[in-house]
Scaffold this motif. Sequence first.
Motif, PDB file in Angstrom:
ATOM      1  N   LEU A  36       0.850  -1.201   0.000  1.00 29.61           N
ATOM      2  CA  LEU A  36       0.000   0.000   0.000  1.00 29.61           C
ATOM      3  C   LEU A  36       0.881   1.244   0.000  1.00 29.61           C
ATOM      4  CD1 LEU A  36      -2.492  -0.883   2.895  1.00 29.61           C
ATOM      5  CD2 LEU A  36      -3.083  -0.652   0.490  1.00 29.61           C
ATOM      6  N   PRO A  37       0.303   2.406  -0.340  1.00 34.00           N
ATOM      7  CA  PRO A  37       1.067   3.646  -0.140  1.00 34.00           C
ATOM      8  C   PRO A  37       1.389   3.783   1.352  1.00 34.00           C
ATOM      9  CG  PRO A  37      -0.984   4.068  -1.356  1.00 34.00           C
ATOM     10  CD  PRO A  37      -1.053   2.657  -0.859  1.00 34.00           C
ATOM     11  N   GLY A  38       2.545   4.294   1.698  1.00 30.23           N
ATOM     12  CA  GLY A  38       2.899   4.488   3.108  1.00 30.23           C
ATOM     13  C   GLY A  38       1.823   5.300   3.814  1.00 30.23           C
ATOM     14  N   PHE A  39       1.571   4.964   5.076  1.00 32.94           N
ATOM     15  CA  PHE A  39       0.532   5.674   5.830  1.00 32.94           C
ATOM     16  C   PHE A  39       1.007   7.079   6.218  1.00 32.94           C
ATOM     17  CE2 PHE A  39      -0.413   1.149   7.185  1.00 32.94           C
ATOM     18  CZ  PHE A  39      -1.536   1.015   6.374  1.00 32.94           C
ATOM     19  N   ILE A  40       0.050   8.008   6.209  1.00 35.39           N
ATOM     20  CA  ILE A  40       0.336   9.389   6.614  1.00 35.39           C
ATOM     21  C   ILE A  40      -0.470   9.668   7.879  1.00 35.39           C
ATOM     22  CG2 ILE A  40       0.177  11.824   5.943  1.00 35.39           C
ATOM     23  CD1 ILE A  40       0.112  10.780   2.978  1.00 35.39           C
ATOM     24  N   ASP A  41       0.204  10.046   8.943  1.00 37.78           N
ATOM     25  CA  ASP A  41      -0.482  10.420  10.183  1.00 37.78           C
ATOM     26  C   ASP A  41      -0.491  11.946  10.243  1.00 37.78           C
ATOM     27  OD1 ASP A  41      -1.199  11.021  12.859  1.00 37.78           O
ATOM     28  OD2 ASP A  41      -0.542   9.031  13.506  1.00 37.78           O
ATOM     29  N   ALA A  42      -1.665  12.532  10.056  1.00 37.22           N
ATOM     30  CA  ALA A  42      -1.766  13.984   9.871  1.00 37.22           C
ATOM     31  C   ALA A  42      -1.773  14.790  11.172  1.00 37.22           C
ATOM     32  CB  ALA A  42      -3.018  14.307   9.051  1.00 37.22           C
ATOM     33  N   HIS A  43      -1.681  14.108  12.317  1.00 36.16           N
ATOM     34  CA  HIS A  43      -1.706  14.874  13.576  1.00 36.16           C
ATOM     35  C   HIS A  43      -1.192  13.989  14.702  1.00 36.16           C
ATOM     36  CE1 HIS A  43      -4.102  17.619  16.537  1.00 36.16           C
ATOM     37  NE2 HIS A  43      -3.389  16.765  17.267  1.00 36.16           N
ATOM     38  N   LEU A  44       0.035  14.230  15.104  1.00 36.39           N
ATOM     39  CA  LEU A  44       0.548  13.566  16.307  1.00 36.39           C
ATOM     40  C   LEU A  44       1.546  14.486  16.985  1.00 36.39           C
ATOM     41  CD1 LEU A  44       3.502  12.754  15.262  1.00 36.39           C
ATOM     42  CD2 LEU A  44       2.546  10.553  14.726  1.00 36.39           C
ATOM     43  N   HIS A  45       2.124  14.003  18.080  1.00 36.33           N
ATOM     44  CA  HIS A  45       3.024  14.843  18.886  1.00 36.33           C
ATOM     45  C   HIS A  45       4.299  14.048  19.132  1.00 36.33           C
ATOM     46  CE1 HIS A  45      -0.354  17.570  19.516  1.00 36.33           C
ATOM     47  NE2 HIS A  45      -1.075  16.467  19.619  1.00 36.33           N
ATOM     48  N   LEU A  46       5.277  14.270  18.275  1.00 35.24           N
ATOM     49  CA  LEU A  46       6.463  13.417  18.300  1.00 35.24           C
ATOM     50  C   LEU A  46       7.299  13.594  19.563  1.00 35.24           C
ATOM     51  CD1 LEU A  46       7.925  11.320  16.498  1.00 35.24           C
ATOM     52  CD2 LEU A  46       9.519  13.148  15.985  1.00 35.24           C
ATOM     53  N   HIS A  47       7.475  14.854  19.980  1.00 34.27           N
ATOM     54  CA  HIS A  47       8.289  15.115  21.162  1.00 34.27           C
ATOM     55  C   HIS A  47       7.705  14.382  22.373  1.00 34.27           C
ATOM     56  CE1 HIS A  47      10.106  17.386  24.450  1.00 34.27           C
ATOM     57  NE2 HIS A  47      11.030  17.779  23.601  1.00 34.27           N
ATOM     58  N   ALA A  48       6.389  14.502  22.521  1.00 38.37           N
ATOM     59  CA  ALA A  48       5.722  13.828  23.647  1.00 38.37           C
ATOM     60  C   ALA A  48       5.844  12.312  23.514  1.00 38.37           C
ATOM     61  CB  ALA A  48       4.251  14.244  23.717  1.00 38.37           C
ATOM     62  N   LEU A  49       5.789  11.819  22.284  1.00 39.13           N
ATOM     63  CA  LEU A  49       5.930  10.372  22.078  1.00 39.13           C
ATOM     64  C   LEU A  49       7.331   9.921  22.490  1.00 39.13           C
ATOM     65  CD1 LEU A  49       4.807   7.672  20.963  1.00 39.13           C
ATOM     66  CD2 LEU A  49       5.719   8.323  18.725  1.00 39.13           C
ATOM     67  N   ALA A  50       8.339  10.684  22.047  1.00 39.88           N
ATOM     68  CA  ALA A  50       9.718  10.331  22.393  1.00 39.88           C
ATOM     69  C   ALA A  50       9.895  10.379  23.904  1.00 39.88           C
ATOM     70  CB  ALA A  50      10.687  11.288  21.705  1.00 39.88           C
ATOM     71  N   GLU A  51       9.328  11.429  24.515  1.00 40.29           N
ATOM     72  CA  GLU A  51       9.442  11.573  25.965  1.00 40.29           C
ATOM     73  C   GLU A  51       8.791  10.388  26.682  1.00 40.29           C
ATOM     74  OE1 GLU A  51       9.484  16.035  27.537  1.00 40.29           O
ATOM     75  OE2 GLU A  51       7.816  14.875  28.351  1.00 40.29           O
ATOM     76  N   SER A  52       7.704   9.888  26.082  1.00 45.54           N
ATOM     77  CA  SER A  52       6.973   8.803  26.747  1.00 45.54           C
ATOM     78  C   SER A  52       7.822   7.538  26.873  1.00 45.54           C
ATOM     79  CB  SER A  52       5.665   8.501  26.009  1.00 45.54           C
ATOM     80  OG  SER A  52       5.930   7.790  24.811  1.00 45.54           O
ATOM     81  N   TYR A  53       8.811   7.391  25.992  1.00 44.08           N
ATOM     82  CA  TYR A  53       9.649   6.195  26.073  1.00 44.08           C
ATOM     83  C   TYR A  53      10.763   6.332  27.113  1.00 44.08           C
ATOM     84  CZ  TYR A  53       7.326   4.833  21.800  1.00 44.08           C
ATOM     85  OH  TYR A  53       6.384   4.507  20.878  1.00 44.08           O
ATOM     86  N   VAL A  54      11.020   7.564  27.520  1.00 44.60           N
ATOM     87  CA  VAL A  54      12.093   7.741  28.496  1.00 44.60           C
ATOM     88  C   VAL A  54      11.571   8.330  29.808  1.00 44.60           C
ATOM     89  CG1 VAL A  54      14.061   7.786  26.927  1.00 44.60           C
ATOM     90  CG2 VAL A  54      12.737   9.860  27.228  1.00 44.60           C
ATOM     91  N   THR A  55      10.234   8.364  29.962  1.00 42.66           N
ATOM     92  CA  THR A  55       9.650   8.780  31.244  1.00 42.66           C
ATOM     93  C   THR A  55       8.636   7.700  31.666  1.00 42.66           C
ATOM     94  OG1 THR A  55       7.968  10.037  30.062  1.00 42.66           O
ATOM     95  CG2 THR A  55       9.865  11.274  30.815  1.00 42.66           C
ATOM     96  N   LEU A  56       8.063   7.891  32.849  1.00 43.97           N
ATOM     97  CA  LEU A  56       7.116   6.890  33.354  1.00 43.97           C
ATOM     98  C   LEU A  56       5.849   6.860  32.523  1.00 43.97           C
ATOM     99  CD1 LEU A  56       6.994   7.431  37.213  1.00 43.97           C
ATOM    100  CD2 LEU A  56       7.982   5.516  35.947  1.00 43.97           C
ATOM    101  N   ASN A  57       5.456   5.683  32.094  1.00 40.28           N
ATOM    102  CA  ASN A  57       4.210   5.556  31.342  1.00 40.28           C
ATOM    103  C   ASN A  57       3.090   5.149  32.304  1.00 40.28           C
ATOM    104  OD1 ASN A  57       2.103   4.856  29.665  1.00 40.28           O
ATOM    105  ND2 ASN A  57       3.475   4.189  28.033  1.00 40.28           N
ATOM    106  N   LEU A  58       2.133   6.060  32.488  1.00 38.78           N
ATOM    107  CA  LEU A  58       1.063   5.825  33.472  1.00 38.78           C
ATOM    108  C   LEU A  58      -0.285   5.560  32.814  1.00 38.78           C
ATOM    109  CD1 LEU A  58       2.092   8.683  35.933  1.00 38.78           C
ATOM    110  CD2 LEU A  58       2.656   6.253  36.107  1.00 38.78           C
TER     111      LEU A  58
END
Length: 514
Positions: free
Chosen positions: A59-81
Amino acid sequence: MTDLILFNANVMTMGSAHPTAQLIAIQKNRIIAVGKDDDLREIQKRNTKTIDCKGKTVLPGFIDAHLHLHALAESYVTLNLEPRHNVQSISDIQTRIKASSQELPSGNWIKGRGYNEFYLAEKRHPNRWDLDQVTSTHPIKLTHRTGHAHVLNSLALQMVGISNETSDPPDGLIDRDTKTGEPTGLLFRMGDYLSRKIPPLENLQLDQGIKVANDELLSMGITSIQDASSHNGIEQWKMFRRWKEKEILKPRVRMMLGIQSFSAYMKQDFETQSDTSQLRLGGVKIILDETTGHLRPNQTELNEMVLRIHQSAFQACLHAVEESAVEAACSAIEYALQKLPKPDHRHRIEHCSVCSPSLARKLASLGIIVVTQPSFIYYSGERYLRTVPAEELKHLYPIRTLLKTGVKVAASSDCPIAPANPLMGIYAASSRMAETGETVVYEEKITFAEALRMFGENAARATLDEGMKGSISPGKLADLVVLNADPTRVPIDEIKDIKVVMTVVNGEVVWEKP
Ligand SMILES: [Zn+2]
């Protein structure tokens, strides 16, 4: 010169000319031919790399038109609650913080994110006193699942300068004990305030999170993202540039600007023209907030903001959740269009969670794009069914109504608010199924092909990239995803379990299933 050929594939081109194919030829970063396996011999040259897809679906590669990358990256190095990480009570939160405090030297910040009071046994936000019970020597900041509320312990409140005497900042709200007036530690819409006072993660630590986020996005077949964080400005732009230069972030990026940084940008253009297919600016984000009962910014302010964006030829991206906020967003866009008519403006409403058919018709007539988050139906469906009033519930994420009325609807995940997996979004939009097995406004279900298009062609249009992305056709960027099953041939319930086996960005295989 053909560099790469994928053959023996079940290609769903999503293009109008040839809906299916078996072979895709790539030169550098572009698709140059789409055809049949019989063409292989003719196109293949001595140095052409070939990949036998063994009948798998491309398929054509998926496009995610709205996310928050910084927060996602932070979520991997901070506590996930998040609830799905086994956090079911405030005492679970305390246990997680306790473990962190035993690892970290005193004085270090403990940051956690993703708590959801709906799924906590106590059915409330944690407060400073809950957190104080765990440690008084580490400042603590917890971020609510929406990113719009935070909880601090007493030490952290003191460090950021919030006391009984502190008055609410212009856009924020300091929750207070009704009897004593003392701040409870719960802060609404004070993310920008806190980010000025709390040291950010070290680059090294953040880059670690970006690497995990990159891997995660590619493993879900996401080849383009739009970052919709409202505090985005020159500092965030520099971070994206750094991640691109270090090649630790493979998906293409469009970064929205926060409205606060928009004026600064208009004075000093910081977008570089280096590789605009990899990293570009796009859209100006405004949050329409109604948590206090009044619209903020108010309609007059909003009209002027949107007009300014409209005149600058940027897209306005208006975060509007409740129906009244969607109406206000609509009015502001209408105001700008009256002052300066422009048929192809591409202004967007982000979320548009509640929208009646009459409002949908208005959106359609104004040419407004809606960027929705179908996987919320799956992950938050239970909460919607229990808490959204019946009058609103029947117009909740009315994707079918929007499409039928002629609104262009693009999809996104709003990750890390929900996991990024587009196949989950496609499943939720075409089944309206919540995690609990209950359906959420079943009448608003759309077809698989429509759902797929929301992560392809429609998302490309919402991110101004329809000329380059959204279908597998000659001339488009070579961004592809290979799946382990044909989503049109499995029972609908299995769509969400389909796995990506390979992801191609810019003509390069960037991820393969280990
Ligand atoms: Zn968002």
